[in-house]
Write a protein that holds these residues in place. Structure first.
Motif, PDB file in Angstrom:
ATOM      1  N   TYR A   1     -12.660  33.604  -5.874  1.00  0.00           N
ATOM      2  CA  TYR A   1     -12.620  33.006  -4.540  1.00  0.00           C
ATOM      3  C   TYR A   1     -13.654  33.755  -3.700  1.00  0.00           C
ATOM      4  O   TYR A   1     -13.376  34.852  -3.204  1.00  0.00           O
ATOM      5  CB  TYR A   1     -11.224  33.143  -3.935  1.00  0.00           C
ATOM      6  CG  TYR A   1     -10.129  32.619  -4.840  1.00  0.00           C
ATOM      7  CD1 TYR A   1      -9.778  31.276  -4.845  1.00  0.00           C
ATOM      8  CD2 TYR A   1      -9.443  33.478  -5.706  1.00  0.00           C
ATOM      9  CE1 TYR A   1      -8.781  30.794  -5.677  1.00  0.00           C
ATOM     10  CE2 TYR A   1      -8.444  33.008  -6.537  1.00  0.00           C
ATOM     11  CZ  TYR A   1      -8.115  31.665  -6.522  1.00  0.00           C
ATOM     12  OH  TYR A   1      -7.121  31.202  -7.361  1.00  0.00           O
TER      13      TYR A   1
ATOM     14  N   LEU B   1     -10.612  25.037  -4.935  1.00  0.00           N
ATOM     15  CA  LEU B   1     -10.093  26.403  -4.861  1.00  0.00           C
ATOM     16  C   LEU B   1      -9.497  26.741  -3.496  1.00  0.00           C
ATOM     17  O   LEU B   1      -8.687  27.667  -3.389  1.00  0.00           O
ATOM     18  CB  LEU B   1     -11.215  27.400  -5.167  1.00  0.00           C
ATOM     19  CG  LEU B   1     -11.851  27.334  -6.550  1.00  0.00           C
ATOM     20  CD1 LEU B   1     -13.065  28.252  -6.603  1.00  0.00           C
ATOM     21  CD2 LEU B   1     -10.851  27.731  -7.622  1.00  0.00           C
TER      22      LEU B   1
ATOM     23  N   ASN C   1      -5.669  21.964 -16.858  1.00  0.00           N
ATOM     24  CA  ASN C   1      -7.087  21.703 -17.109  1.00  0.00           C
ATOM     25  C   ASN C   1      -7.243  20.251 -17.549  1.00  0.00           C
ATOM     26  O   ASN C   1      -6.488  19.785 -18.407  1.00  0.00           O
ATOM     27  CB  ASN C   1      -7.620  22.625 -18.211  1.00  0.00           C
ATOM     28  CG  ASN C   1      -7.072  24.029 -18.107  1.00  0.00           C
ATOM     29  OD1 ASN C   1      -7.547  24.833 -17.333  1.00  0.00           O
ATOM     30  ND2 ASN C   1      -6.036  24.343 -18.891  1.00  0.00           N
TER      31      ASN C   1
ATOM     32  N   GLU D   1     -16.430  32.281 -15.942  1.00  0.00           N
ATOM     33  CA  GLU D   1     -16.583  30.899 -15.514  1.00  0.00           C
ATOM     34  C   GLU D   1     -18.030  30.523 -15.256  1.00  0.00           C
ATOM     35  O   GLU D   1     -18.335  29.370 -14.968  1.00  0.00           O
ATOM     36  CB  GLU D   1     -15.754  30.644 -14.250  1.00  0.00           C
ATOM     37  CG  GLU D   1     -16.181  31.445 -13.034  1.00  0.00           C
ATOM     38  CD  GLU D   1     -15.333  31.158 -11.805  1.00  0.00           C
ATOM     39  OE1 GLU D   1     -15.893  31.201 -10.705  1.00  0.00           O
ATOM     40  OE2 GLU D   1     -14.135  30.894 -11.944  1.00  0.00           O
TER      41      GLU D   1
ATOM     42  N   LYS E   1      -1.399  26.768 -15.104  1.00  0.00           N
ATOM     43  CA  LYS E   1      -2.777  26.315 -14.972  1.00  0.00           C
ATOM     44  C   LYS E   1      -2.935  24.996 -15.715  1.00  0.00           C
ATOM     45  O   LYS E   1      -2.536  24.872 -16.876  1.00  0.00           O
ATOM     46  CB  LYS E   1      -3.744  27.352 -15.552  1.00  0.00           C
ATOM     47  CG  LYS E   1      -5.214  27.008 -15.353  1.00  0.00           C
ATOM     48  CD  LYS E   1      -6.113  28.086 -15.935  1.00  0.00           C
ATOM     49  CE  LYS E   1      -7.585  27.766 -15.706  1.00  0.00           C
ATOM     50  NZ  LYS E   1      -8.471  28.772 -16.336  1.00  0.00           N
TER      51      LYS E   1
ATOM     52  N   GLU F   1     -11.111  34.971 -15.429  1.00  0.00           N
ATOM     53  CA  GLU F   1     -11.277  35.187 -13.999  1.00  0.00           C
ATOM     54  C   GLU F   1     -11.149  33.877 -13.241  1.00  0.00           C
ATOM     55  O   GLU F   1     -11.444  32.799 -13.758  1.00  0.00           O
ATOM     56  CB  GLU F   1     -12.659  35.784 -13.728  1.00  0.00           C
ATOM     57  CG  GLU F   1     -13.797  34.848 -14.134  1.00  0.00           C
ATOM     58  CD  GLU F   1     -15.169  35.490 -14.083  1.00  0.00           C
ATOM     59  OE1 GLU F   1     -15.234  36.706 -13.879  1.00  0.00           O
ATOM     60  OE2 GLU F   1     -16.156  34.768 -14.273  1.00  0.00           O
ATOM     61  N   ARG F   2     -10.669  33.987 -12.015  1.00  0.00           N
ATOM     62  CA  ARG F   2     -10.708  32.876 -11.070  1.00  0.00           C
ATOM     63  C   ARG F   2     -11.193  33.476  -9.768  1.00  0.00           C
ATOM     64  O   ARG F   2     -10.515  34.329  -9.171  1.00  0.00           O
ATOM     65  CB  ARG F   2      -9.351  32.218 -10.920  1.00  0.00           C
ATOM     66  CG  ARG F   2      -9.451  30.846 -10.240  1.00  0.00           C
ATOM     67  CD  ARG F   2      -8.295  29.976 -10.621  1.00  0.00           C
ATOM     68  NE  ARG F   2      -8.350  28.655 -10.033  1.00  0.00           N
ATOM     69  CZ  ARG F   2      -8.941  27.591 -10.582  1.00  0.00           C
ATOM     70  NH1 ARG F   2      -9.543  27.715 -11.753  1.00  0.00           N
ATOM     71  NH2 ARG F   2      -8.925  26.416  -9.998  1.00  0.00           N
TER      72      ARG F   2
END
Length: 678
Positions: free
Chosen positions: A563, A385, A436, A651, A434, A560-561
């Motif tokens: 950080y 990330l 994966n 996540e 994105k 969601e992502r």
């Protein structure tokens, strides 16, 4: 990972399309190879290699990636998904010197009845291969049933049937007018054996009913499975028609000592471990939720630095030339350019000297497998990330700034005066990509419940993999950044609180009770996310719930992502989140989410989310929920009425959530990060 680790018979190679062609050449009414379909995302997260997919009339298991090679061999070239940062991580996790990211073998059709892509698909095996007749309860292998799949456009009609089924009372079920034999559908026998190392085997019904002895009356006795109380666990009873022996399945469920040891079988690889596993097995149903847990890694593709671009191109050239790399420097430059161009490597802007330098870089020694293993031991998933966070700190050059290589489109957004002051920066992510990738899977325990992930990970191939399956999604999102100074000051206060001490103790209890036996060497506190993660995570959830009301996408379509990590060696601190929605088709999404990043609308969105988070229909129970005594749940003031989200959005499976870190709630020790919202 090498072939000699597995016992495998190459003569039994899986080739569904080749088998269909053979039957067609022999003039036999063909049973078609296609038995169903699924979206790429479900084939990555729900029904990947080694899982069990429930079709209308039977179940199948997608095969290991070795068997996919026969599908790709039907095409001149194999497509590749470009994501160098992700490829490097996948290479490390798979323990290989090089690896490609490939999409599922699929091609879109111009119409439902066109033939494009009929030679592509995911090869699968029928599993389990013990089946039960729904008419007479006969329990037997596939060879005792007849397979039919002849309709070219209705793969859902594929079925196994018991021809000549006598029915449960023994009378022939035949139509007097036609004289046809009775045909009754067969369904999979639903019991399996599994061990913690990820091995899976069919239940040995014939040995079970005879208490591991041979039947005294017949060499191959007919078995029956009777079940009159469906839905109550292992409620079936196995009966031998020859010697009348009977044994209920609940014995296997209640006492694992009565089950055989693990044989080390990997049905998706059609192979056994060279050294028999021998671990204790447990009974599991075909549809059990803990039968298959995918181990995946994903990235938002960001623009590469010059050094990253050079490394990526060298990797591409080395992979494209393979064993010819050593001789490539002596080839004519025009021929070399044509060959690499056919592999998707653009050399139009490179001079001959630059091409020579690229070949030299490609010929440099690659990271050894041993070094990969060392890197994996020290690797932190947060490292994936960090480059995203660093790039998102840069201001876009203008509205709709686009990076052609990554497809990322960013726009700066001004802050509305009513937006909470502790949200200091907003970016509209108008387009994103994105990627994966699947690196393996586990059984019984999810990957984050096993401390020794490399050893618990079930392989996708019998030999050292050269590629793995990946998906590429396109979409949009909103990036919010919090004030780092305010977060750091708040976090120091939280770490000294009684609430945080309660969460830390609950995490330790949760770890020791629920983690794999092989994870005992892991320090529980290392798995507890820091307070800033709880803050950012809870904020992301309440925003997702609020955004779903106006953006045009359901809450389950938003993800969601996060950080959120403190400063550490080699990486700056972070406190921010990206709410995004993606789709697997080439057009991506329609812009409904990114429209909410407009200053006035965003202020209304965030304030509305925080206002709703102050109240929950389960308050005061929810607002005061704190793990005490023997409790081990990993959330505080959060429930499905106020802050929890669907599994496609979160996540962390709704762990590490607490509204008291967002706002001051009753009995919350004054730990709210944001001010009261009116």
């Amino acid at each position: 990972m090498h072939d000699d680790r597995f016992i495998h018979d190459p003569a039994q190679a899986l080739d569904p399309l080749g088998e269909v062609e053979r039957l067609n050449d022999e003039g036999i009414k063909k049973n078609r190879a296609k038995v169903g379909s699924a979206r790429p995302s479900s084939l990555l997260y729900t029904y990947g290699p080694g899982s069990i997919m429930d079709l209308p009339n039977f179940t199948v298991m997608p095969a290991g990636l070795d068997d996919w090679e026969r599908i790709w061999a039907r095409r001149d070239g194999v497509p590749e998904i470009k994501a160098p940062r992700l490829r490097e991580v996948v290479r490390m996790m798979l323990g290989t010197t090089d690896v490609q990211l490939r999409p599922h073998p699929w091609q879109p059709k111009r119409s439902n009845r066109s033939a494009e892509g009929d030679d592509l698909g995911v090869p699968s095996r029928i599993f389990p291969q013990w089946m039960r007749c729904t008419g007479c309860d006969m329990l037997g292998g596939l060879a005792q049933f007849e397979y039919t799949n002849t309709h070219p456009f209705r793969p859902d009609l594929a079925i196994f049937e018991h021809v000549g089924c006598p029915g449960r009372r023994g009378e022939k079920r035949q139509k007097q007018t036609s004289g046809k034999k009775s045909r009754r559908p067969a369904v999979p026998a639903r019991y399996l054996l599994v061990c913690e190392q990820g091995h899976l085997d069919e239940f040995p019904y014939d040995h079970w009913v005879h208490h591991w002895q041979a039947c005294p009356e017949a060499e191959r006795p007919v078995l029956k499975m009777t079940d009159r109380t469906a839905g109550k666990g292992a409620s079936a009873t196995i009966q031998c028609a020859a010697c009348q022996a009977r044994r209920p399945m609940n014995e296997a469920q209640n006492d694992r000592r009565k089950l055989p040891g693990c044989r080390g079988r990997h049905p998706h690889l059609d192979a056994f471990e060279d050294n028999e596993c021998g671990l204790e097995t447990r009974l599991m149903l075909v549809g059990a939720s803990n039968l298959w847990f995918p181990a995946t890694q994903s990235i938002i593709v960001m623009p590469e630095t010059k050094d990253e671009q050079a490394t990526s191109r060298a990797d591409d050239v080395r992979t494209a030339l393979g064993e010819d790399l050593a001789d490539a420097a002596t080839w004519p430059k025009s021929a070399l350019r044509r060959l690499l161009g056919s592999q998707g490597i653009d050399l139009s802007g490179d001079s001959d000297d630059e091409l020579d330098a690229l070949l030299v870089a490609a010929a440099q020694p690659v990271v050894t497998v041993e070094r990969q293993a060392e890197r994996l031991r020290d690797w932190d998933p947060v490292d994936l990330l960090v480059p995203e966070w660093i790039y998102l700190q840069k201001d876009p050059l203008g509205p709709g700034h686009r990076d052609e290589a990554s497809g990322l489109v960013l726009s700066w957004r001004d802050r509305d005066a009513h937006l909470p002051k502790k949200i200091t920066r907003v970016l509209a992510v108008e387009k994103l990509r994105k990627v994966n990738a699947l690196v393996g899977f586990t059984r019984v325990d999810d990957m984050d419940r096993a401390g020794d992930l490399p050893s618990r990970l079930v392989p996708l191939t019998r030999k050292r993999p050269k590629w793995t399956v990946a998906t590429e999604d396109r979409g949009e999102g909103i990036f919010l950044q919090l004030d780092e100074a305010a977060v750091a000051d708040w976090e120091g206060h939280v770490l000294k609180s009684r609430l945080w001490a309660a969460h830390r103790d609950a995490n330790r209890r949760n770890f020791w009770r629920r983690f794999s036996e092989t994870a005992k060497s892991v320090e529980p506190d290392s798995r507890l996310k820091p307070p800033r993660y709880w803050l950012v995570h809870t904020l992301a959830h309440v925003i997702i719930r609020e955004a779903a009301m106006t953006c045009g996408y359901g809450a389950a379509s938003l993800s969601e992502r996060l950080y959120a990590w403190p400063a550490a060696e080699g990486r700056p601190p972070s406190a921010g989140l990206l709410i995004c929605t993606t789709a697997s088709d080439s057009d991506g999404t329609l812009g409904g989410l990114v429209q909410l990043s407009q200053p006035e609308r965003l202020a209304e969105l965030v304030n509305g989310a925080l206002y709703r988070a102050e109240r929950c229909s389960s308050d005061p129970i929810c607002a005061n929920r704190t793990p005490r005594d023997n409790e081990d749940f990993l959330h505080g003031a959060a429930c499905h009425c106020c802050a929890m989200a669907s599994e496609t959005s979160c996540e962390r499976a709704n762990r590490f959530l607490d509204r008291r870190f967002l706002l001051d709630l009753p009995c919350g020790e004054g730990l709210g990060f944001f001010d009261h919202v009116s």
